[in-house]
Scaffold this motif. Sequence first.
Motif: not given
Length: 169
Positions: A129, A146, A148, A151, A153, A155
């Motif tokens: 991520a 998961s 991200e 960003p 949201g 994911w």
Amino acid sequence: MTFDFTVTVPQDLSHQEPILISGADSLQLDGRAYLVVDDFGKRLFEIRYEYHCSPFKQALILDTVVAVGFEAHFYLFDFITKSNLLSLEMDGYFGHLYLHNDKFYVADSAGLYCINKSGTTLWSNKGLAVDGVIIHDFDENKIFGSGEWDPPGGWQDFIVDERSGTLIE
């Protein structure tokens, strides 16, 4: 068992000398926080840190080891021997802490670490991520989570081999 993070020593514990769990290298740092562990009586731990960077903080106990994620670090401290087992700087910030099969799984802004209770990092994967990693589930040999990537949201799910940390999908 309860864990309570606070910026001041609680009045009912003012007679206790806090146990420093962030290690001797942190003594020169100005930031201070306290962790109260209430299991069979209250214990007071002190964490010193450089700067505020994360709203996430979490603690767990496994046998005689307290595991703490706070700000930009993850700590392991044996409260029987009163020894620091690990002070690990996170990539960006501490995110979440998970316990599975007597191992700690520590998530930061970009990846996961698998750490045993003696403080040895068994593996890390820092490519999951850019702004947060969470674990949803464990099965026999896999970690489902998961990361991200976009960003806020954005994911994306992943599966990691539990023994090696290698990305499966």
